[in-house]
Write a protein that holds these residues in place. Structure first.
Motif, PDB file in Angstrom:
ATOM      1  N   LEU A   1       0.825  -1.210   0.000  1.00  0.00           N
ATOM      2  CA  LEU A   1       0.000   0.000   0.000  1.00  0.00           C
ATOM      3  C   LEU A   1       0.857   1.256   0.000  1.00  0.00           C
ATOM      4  CD1 LEU A   1      -2.819  -1.030   2.511  1.00  0.00           C
ATOM      5  CD2 LEU A   1      -2.893  -1.055   0.018  1.00  0.00           C
TER       6      LEU A   1
ATOM      7  N   CYS B   1      -3.789   4.654   2.717  1.00  0.00           N
ATOM      8  CA  CYS B   1      -4.641   5.069   1.591  1.00  0.00           C
ATOM      9  C   CYS B   1      -5.424   6.313   1.995  1.00  0.00           C
ATOM     10  CB  CYS B   1      -5.584   3.939   1.193  1.00  0.00           C
ATOM     11  SG  CYS B   1      -4.748   2.380   0.822  1.00  0.00           S
TER      12      CYS B   1
ATOM     13  N   LEU C   1      -8.633   7.088  -0.473  1.00  0.00           N
ATOM     14  CA  LEU C   1      -9.435   5.911  -0.794  1.00  0.00           C
ATOM     15  C   LEU C   1     -10.897   6.284  -1.027  1.00  0.00           C
ATOM     16  CD1 LEU C   1      -9.065   2.831  -1.047  1.00  0.00           C
ATOM     17  CD2 LEU C   1      -9.802   2.650   1.337  1.00  0.00           C
TER      18      LEU C   1
END
Length: 611
Positions: free
Chosen positions: A207, A236, A239
Motif C-alpha cells: 500500500l 490510503c 481511498l
C-alpha cells in the motif's frame, strides 16, 4: 597506464534518471580502489551524494525471488494528478448478491513465506488520455537509459508487466527503477489476495508503494482485524472504494466501533463493501461522502445508526439463524430519517415482516427505484399494497421468499405497468403459473423474471416418496392442481427467464423473440412433447437436473430454430412474372450482395448447459 579523472557533470535529480547515471552505476570501471561514488559516479573527495536509494532493502529482498509467469496481468497507470481524481466507472450491479471475487495474479515468495496475488489496474488502458499525461510523455522522451531506450518506451513496456514483474524490472538499472517507481505512484486500483500465512507488514509495504490508490479490493484468506484496517486507513489517504471479501476459514474480527471510526476518518470514501460482519454487535456510521454500503453476515445487532446523507444504495444481508434479535423496524425508520436519497435497497433477513414494510413506506423515499426484501415469509399481499401505494416508480422489485400470492401479483401489475423491468418472485410457494402468466401479459417492459421454486411438486421435496409406492399416488391425487401446471408466455421484451426448481410444471410454451437466457434447472416433470420454444435469440439454456429426453427436446428445438434462420434464401420471380419462389444462393447468379444477406441472418449458436 595512468588515467586522469574525467570531469563529471552534476547528477540529475532523482525524478529524471539519465543515461549517464546508468552507465556510471555498473558499466564504468573502478578508479584505483573505487575512488568514485557508487551511486552517482562522481569522485568521493569533497562530495556529498544527493542520490537516494528509491527502494528499501525489504522490497529488494522480495524482488529477488519473484517469477513473471503471469504476464497476462498488466499494470496500467495514469500519472497526472487530474487522472488520479477521476472516478472509475463502477459496474452496475443489482443489489441482490455479491459478485464473485476474481482471483488472479502472480505468486511472490521470499524466505519461505507465500505472499499474495496482486493485480493492478486503472481506469484507462493508456496513460496519455489527459493533456498533463502528454506533457509527461514529452519530458520522458528526453530521458535515455544505458541502452539508449527513451523513458517513454520504458513506461509503455513496464506498465504491461504484472506487479511481480515490475518489482523484478526495478532491479535492472536506475532508469528502470525510477520508471517503475512512477508507475507504482500512478496506480489507482489494487486487487490483493492475502493468504493465511502473510504478515500485515507485506500488505503495508504494497500500500505504501501506491500512495495515489483510490480503489482497493482485498480477498482475505486470513483473519481481518483492526491492525489491517488501521494499515489501510494510514496508507490510503485518498481511498474512494474498498471491498473486503472473506474466504472459507477466514474471520472478520472488526467490531462496530472500529468500522465507525474508519468510515468517519475516510472523508473521501464513497463505496464500502464488506463480508463476514458477524462481530459488529452494533455500529454508528457517519459519513458525508458514502454513497454505497454493502454489509453481509450481520447478526443480532443491538444498534444500527446511519447518518449518511449521500447514501444511494444499501445492501444488508443477515445471517439465517433463528436467534437473530435485530430490530429491523427501528433500523428502517432510521434509514428513512437520515438517508433520504436512497435509490436501491436490499435487505435479506428472516425477521422481515409487514411491520418493517410499513416502516419503509412511511419513510417516503422519493428516489427509490430498486427494492429487494428477501426471505421475509411474513410479507403478504397487504405489504405489496403498501409498497405499491408509496413507491409507484419502482424499476426492480424482489420479494423472493415472501408469502405473497397471485393477488399480490395483480396489485403489482396494476401499479407498475410502465416502470417495472425486473421482477423476482423466487421461493414464493403461494404463486401459481396463472399469476406468472398474468404478470408477463400485464408488464410490457419486463426484461427479467425469476420464478424459481414457485411451481413446486410437493412430492419432489420429500425424499421418502420414492420408497413408498402408495404415498405418491395419494399425494398426486390431492395435489393434482399443484403438479400439472402449464405456463404460456408471449412477451416481446423479456430477455431472461428463470424457472429453476419448478418441478410442478409439465407444459411450457414460450414466444419471446428477445429471450437470450432460460433457466430450466431441476424441472423434472416437464414433458418433452409439451415444450415449445419460439425464441430465436436464445444463447443459453440451463437444463441441469432435467431428464435426458427433455434435454434432447431442448437441443432439437434450438438447433432447428438456428437451421431455419440459416436456410433463409432470397425470393425471385419466375420468367413470366407470375409469382415469387425461393432461390438458393448457389443457384442465383445475379444476387448483388449475398454476403451481406448471409451476415444478417447469422447468429450465435445456443448453448444447452447440463452440468
Amino acid at each position: 597506464m595512468h588515467h586522469s579523472h574525467p570531469k563529471v557533470a552534476a547528477p540529475p535529480p532523482p525524478d529524471a534518471s539519465g543515461g549517464a547515471v546508468d552507465i556510471s552505476d555498473g558499466k564504468r570501471g573502478k578508479k584505483r580502489g573505487n575512488y568514485n561514488c557508487g551511486r552517482c559516479g562522481q569522485p568521493k573527495k569533497g562530495h556529498v551524494c544527493n542520490v537516494k536509494t528509491p527502494i528499501s532493502a525489504a522490497v529488494t529482498a522480495v524482488a529477488t525471488a519473484i517469477s513473471t509467469d503471469s504476464s497476462h496481468y498488466a499494470v496500467s497507470a495514469s500519472s497526472s494528478a487530474s487522472a488520479l481524481r477521476k472516478a472509475a466507472p463502477s459496474r452496475l450491479r443489482r443489489a441482490l448478491s455479491f459478485d464473485d471475487f476474481d482471483d488472479g495474479g502472480a505468486a511472490i515468495s521470499s524466505g519461505g513465506i507465500d505472499a499474495s496475488e496482486i493485480e493492478d489496474r486503472t481506469v484507462g488502458d493508456s496513460f496519455a488520455d489527459a493533456d498533463d499525461d502528454l506533457d509527461l510523455k514529452m519530458d520522458l522522451d528526453l530521458d535515455l537509459d544505458s541502452c539508449g531506450l527513451p523513458a517513454s518506451l520504458r513506461w509503455e513496456v513496464l506498465r504491461r508487466l504484472p506487479p511481480v514483474g515490475l518489482l523484478a524490472a526495478a532491479q535492472v538499472s536506475k532508469g528502470w527503477r525510477e520508471t517503475a517507481k512512477r508507475l507504482w505512484k500512478a496506480a489507482e486500483e489494487l486487487r490483493l489476495r492475502v493468504p493465511a500465512n502473510v504478515h500485515v507488514g507485506f500488505v503495508a509495504s504494497m500500500l505504501q508503494k501506491c500512495p495515489g490508490i483510490v480503489r482497493l479490493s482485498l480477498r482475505m484468506e486470513s483473519d481481518f482485524d483492526s491492525t489491517m484496517l488501521a494499515c489501510i486507513a494510514f496508507s490510503c489517504s485518498n481511498l474512494e472504494y474498498m471491498e473486503v471479501s472473506m474466504s472459507d476459514g477466514a474471520t472478520n474480527r472488526i467490531n462496530g466501533g472500529e468500522l465507525g471510526r474508519f468510515v468517519a476518518d475516510k472523508r473521501s470514501l464513497k463505496c464500502l463493501k464488506m463480508e463476514g460482519c458477524s462481530n459488529l454487535g452494533g455500529f454508528v456510521l457517519c459519513s458525508a461522502s458514502l454513497s454505497t454500503l454493502w454489509l453481509s453476515d450481520l447478526h443480532s445487532l443491538s444498534k444500527m445508526v446511519f447518518n449518511c446523507p449521500q447514501l444511494r444504495e444499501i445492501s444488508l444481508e443477515f445471517s439465517r439463524q433463528e436467534n437473530d434479535s435485530t430490530d429491523l423496524t427501528t433500523m428502517i425508520e432510521g434509514l428513512g430519517r437520515n438517508c433520504s436519497r436512497l435509490q436501491n435497497i436490499h435487505i435479506a433477513a428472516l425477521r422481515l415482516s409487514h411491520a418493517a414494510v410499513l416502516a419503509l413506506t412511511a419513510a417516503q423515499l422519493r428516489g427509490l427505484r430498486m427494492l429487494s426484501l428477501v426471505l421475509g415469509s411474513e410479507i403478504t399481499d397487504a405489504s405489496v399494497a403498501a409498497i405499491a401505494s408509496s413507491y409507484p416508480n419502482l424499476e426492480l422489485l424482489d420479494l423472493s421468499g415472501s408469502g405473497i400470492s397471485d393477488s399480490g401479483i395483480g396489485i403489482i401489475c396494476n401499479v407498475f405497468p410502465e416502470t417495472l423491468s425486473r421482477l423476482l418472485l423466487a421461493l414464493c410457494p403461494n404463486v401459481t403459473s396463472s399469476g406468472i402468466q398474468f404478470a408477463t401479459a400485464q408488464l410490457p417492459l419486463l426484461e427479467l423474471m425469476d420464478c424459481g421454486m414457485t411451481i413446486c411438486d410437493p412430492d419432489s421435496l420429500n425424499p421418502t416418496t420414492d420408497e413408498d409406492n402408495c404415498k405418491p399416488q395419494e399425494t398426486s391425487s390431492t395435489n393434482m392442481q399443484l403438479t400439472n401446471q402449464k405456463l404460456i408466455i408471449k412477451h416481446s421484451h423479456l430477455k431472461k427467464l428463470s424457472l429453476w426448481g419448478c418441478s410442478g410444471l409439465d407444459a411450457l410454451y414460450l414466444n419471446c423473440p428477445q429471450l437470450n437466457d432460460l433457466n430450466l434447472n431441476s424441472c423434472r416433470n416437464l414433458h418433452p412433447e409439451r415444450l415449445l420454444l419460439q425464441c430465436p435469440t436464445l444463447e443459453n439454456v440451463h437444463a441441469s437436473g432435467c431428464k435426458d429426453m427433455l434435454i434432447g427436446a431442448i437441443q432439437s428445438q434450438v438447433c432447428n430454430a438456428f437451421t431455419a434462420m440459416e436456410n433463409q434464401s432470397p425470393s425471385k420471380r419466375l420468367p413470366d412474372g407470375s409469382k415469387r419462389v425461393r432461390v438458393p444462393y448457389l443457384l442465383e447468379d445475379e444476387c448483388p450482395e449475398p454476403d451481406k444477406k448471409r451476415r444478417k441472418i447469422e447468429r450465435r449458436l445456443c448453448n444447452v448447459l447440463v452440468n
